[in-house]
Write an enzyme that holds these catalytic residues in place. Sequence first.
Site, PDB file in Angstrom:
ATOM      1  N   CYS A   1      29.843  24.840  23.887  1.00  0.00           N
ATOM      2  CA  CYS A   1      31.184  25.428  23.863  1.00  0.00           C
ATOM      3  C   CYS A   1      31.671  25.488  25.305  1.00  0.00           C
ATOM      4  O   CYS A   1      31.070  26.189  26.126  1.00  0.00           O
ATOM      5  CB  CYS A   1      31.153  26.815  23.228  1.00  0.00           C
ATOM      6  SG  CYS A   1      32.729  27.702  23.308  1.00  0.00           S
TER       7      CYS A   1
ATOM      8  N   CYS B   1      39.954  25.099  23.661  1.00  0.00           N
ATOM      9  CA  CYS B   1      38.606  24.570  23.496  1.00  0.00           C
ATOM     10  C   CYS B   1      38.278  23.780  24.758  1.00  0.00           C
ATOM     11  O   CYS B   1      38.887  22.737  25.007  1.00  0.00           O
ATOM     12  CB  CYS B   1      38.512  23.692  22.254  1.00  0.00           C
ATOM     13  SG  CYS B   1      36.881  22.964  22.010  1.00  0.00           S
TER      14      CYS B   1
ATOM     15  N   GLY C   1      33.072  28.842  26.291  1.00  0.00           N
ATOM     16  CA  GLY C   1      31.935  29.752  26.291  1.00  0.00           C
ATOM     17  C   GLY C   1      31.063  29.570  27.520  1.00  0.00           C
ATOM     18  O   GLY C   1      30.614  30.550  28.127  1.00  0.00           O
TER      19      GLY C   1
ATOM     20  N   HIS D   1      35.855  35.776  24.329  1.00  0.00           N
ATOM     21  CA  HIS D   1      34.411  35.566  24.405  1.00  0.00           C
ATOM     22  C   HIS D   1      33.706  36.881  24.663  1.00  0.00           C
ATOM     23  O   HIS D   1      34.254  37.793  25.291  1.00  0.00           O
ATOM     24  CB  HIS D   1      34.062  34.579  25.527  1.00  0.00           C
ATOM     25  CG  HIS D   1      34.542  33.199  25.263  1.00  0.00           C
ATOM     26  ND1 HIS D   1      33.780  32.263  24.610  1.00  0.00           N
ATOM     27  CD2 HIS D   1      35.724  32.601  25.536  1.00  0.00           C
ATOM     28  CE1 HIS D   1      34.473  31.133  24.502  1.00  0.00           C
ATOM     29  NE2 HIS D   1      35.660  31.323  25.048  1.00  0.00           N
TER      30      HIS D   1
ATOM     31  N   GLU E   1      30.580  30.023  17.605  1.00  0.00           N
ATOM     32  CA  GLU E   1      32.019  29.813  17.763  1.00  0.00           C
ATOM     33  C   GLU E   1      32.733  30.252  16.492  1.00  0.00           C
ATOM     34  O   GLU E   1      32.404  29.783  15.396  1.00  0.00           O
ATOM     35  CB  GLU E   1      32.331  28.340  18.035  1.00  0.00           C
ATOM     36  CG  GLU E   1      31.943  27.864  19.416  1.00  0.00           C
ATOM     37  CD  GLU E   1      32.602  26.538  19.753  1.00  0.00           C
ATOM     38  OE1 GLU E   1      33.849  26.506  19.846  1.00  0.00           O
ATOM     39  OE2 GLU E   1      31.879  25.533  19.899  1.00  0.00           O
TER      40      GLU E   1
END
Length: 266
Positions: free
Chosen positions: A203, A73, A206, A145, A194
Amino acid sequence: MKFTKGHGTGNDFVIIEDLEGTVELTPALVAALCDRRFGIGGDGVLRVQPSADPAAVYFMDYWNSDGSLSEMCGNGVRVFARYLHTTGLAGDEIPLSTRGGLRTAYVEGDLVRVDMAPPALLGDSTAVIDGVSYPGLAISMGNPHLVCDVPASVAAAVDLSRAPETDPVLFPAGVNVEFSVKLGEDHRRMRVYERGSGETMSCGTGATAVGVAALHTSGRDTGTVTVDVPGGRLEVTRDARTSWLAGPAVLTFTGELDPAVLVPRP
């Protein structure tokens, strides 16, 4: 249970320091902690634990808000580093271990910059929402992703209340899906779904994937891309060695709770 709450551009987390290994996290407890009505509220839980990797002192044990585990993350790493720095557990340069590999964070005033490791471009794929297919570029940032370039009108209207349908062979454990709008040559705006958390304000991995995709589609291997998210602004840089994510990371409050009073989600 003592906890701290923090966020990176609106991507918010419950932080639990557990260096002695006395906190037993379960999916139900994590979901209850992250519940915004009956718990503390958050997109996930960050547990501070000792690292088994000798290259790092701390391990970021990251859980999504639905109680599932995740490899990495990006905003979580930045908030995790801010916590370690603020509490005196670490200095300005902080090597951390995650399920997605080693990451090094640098605390630079109000910003935290993270070495996100080299991206892996996995090829073209699609996300399907309400029968409409959105082509995208699959990228691994230690977690999966799918970056879909769309017009601003589509990004504003797309329904992210549930997970988009994606290729189960390419993404057997699910995928984070980003809808990216080009605002300039090196400027993008992003909405994101997510996996395990739903649509979030931001994110980090992301945003990094969006920046990498923007450079790739313009035929460049290096450069810096500004990524606007609903919760603020992040900067993504790709150099000859790795990729970088920089942005604010804030600790908002601390407290104590009795886990026994939490109401599990149905």
